[in-house]
Design an enzyme around this catalytic site. Structure first.
Site, PDB file in Angstrom:
ATOM      1  N   GLY A   1       0.730  -1.236   0.205  1.00 54.40           N
ATOM      2  CA  GLY A   1       0.162  -0.043   0.034  1.00 54.40           C
ATOM      3  C   GLY A   1       0.691   1.331   0.108  1.00 54.40           C
ATOM      4  O   GLY A   1       1.683   1.391   0.817  1.00 54.40           O
ATOM      5  N   SER A   2       0.717   2.166  -0.968  1.00 56.34           N
ATOM      6  CA  SER A   2       1.379   3.528  -1.088  1.00 56.34           C
ATOM      7  C   SER A   2       0.947   4.213  -1.934  1.00 56.34           C
ATOM      8  O   SER A   2      -0.359   4.110  -2.553  1.00 56.34           O
ATOM      9  CB  SER A   2       2.979   2.974  -1.189  1.00 56.34           C
ATOM     10  OG  SER A   2       3.017   1.764  -2.163  1.00 56.34           O
TER      11      SER A   2
END
Length: 232
Positions: free
Chosen positions: A189-190
């Site tokens: 996630g990013s």
């Protein structure tokens, strides 16, 4: 087509950085199975998800130096004129920033948005705020690349999020990158920010789904102006 060919075409390759995590998930699943068998099956499901997370599919990338291609799979979360992070040394004037947010179900392999030479790679420690927040661009842990292109220098910034705790970038300064070439990965996630100089017009809208190495984010030299979209 044989059964083996069908399986080969269906299975998506796993990036080499992901295999150790898949192995860890698998071993933990076996250990949990010794305690209680249903936990083992839950672990196997999580192991399959881990392999899915680290998938690294082939992409068909447009070969046009006037196009800016998405560096990440995900959702276009912001399009704005903002000052780039100071460590990129791209000046204090606002640049067009297009942000692509990756959730835990997106492919997390990052690809070069344009062809060029890497002038700078800069890592900066920071916070782990929600990567969708605008201030995450300046406050979160990040790794930035400056790429010299036919239209001038552009910035590409890998930004860690709430879950992400490891940014990988295997590209080095003073080396060339082809558009769509893999240059890094962020675990779990990013967000990716692309900073573009004057002359670039967006070709996506906020909320649109982008595919790394394929979706055109922006275009240089066009007289059409920004793309207009509507929900249907």
């Amino acid at each position: 087509m044989s059964l083996i060919d069908s399986v080969r075409n269906t299975m998506v390759p796993v990036h080499r950085d992901g295999w150790k995590f898949v192995a860890i998930f698998f071993v933990v699943s076996l250990i949990l199975g010794l305690l209680w068998k249903p936990l083992m099956w839950i672990g196997f499901i999580l192991t399959a998800w881990c392999a899915y997370f680290f998938r690294d599919p082939e992409r068909v990338t447009p070969q046009d130096d006037d196009l800016v291609i998405s560096p990440a799979d995900g959702r276009v979360s912001a399009i704005a004129m903002v000052t780039p992070p100071f460590e990129l040394e791209l000046g204090s004037e606002p640049m067009l920033r297009i942000s692509v947010f990756m959730n835990v179900f997106n492919c997390h392999v990052n690809r070069a948005p344009m062809r060029g030479r890497i002038a700078r790679v800069v890592y900066r420690a920071g916070k782990f705020l929600n990567a969708e927040l605008d201030k995450a661009s300046h406050e979160n842990e990040r790794n930035g690349l400056v790429i010299e292109t036919a239209h001038g220098p552009i910035g590409v910034v890998q930004i860690a999020g709430l879950v992400a705790r490891r940014i990988l970038c295997w590209s080095q300064p003073n080396t060339g990158l082809e558009v769509g070439e893999r240059f890094g990965l962020i675990r779990f996630g990013s967000r990716l920010d692309v900073f573009l100089p004057a002359g670039a017009a967006p070709r996506v809208s906020v909320g649109q789904t982008a595919i790394a190495g394929e979706t055109v984010l922006a275009e240089f030299g066009s007289t059409k102006g920004p793309t207009i979209s509507r929900r249907g």
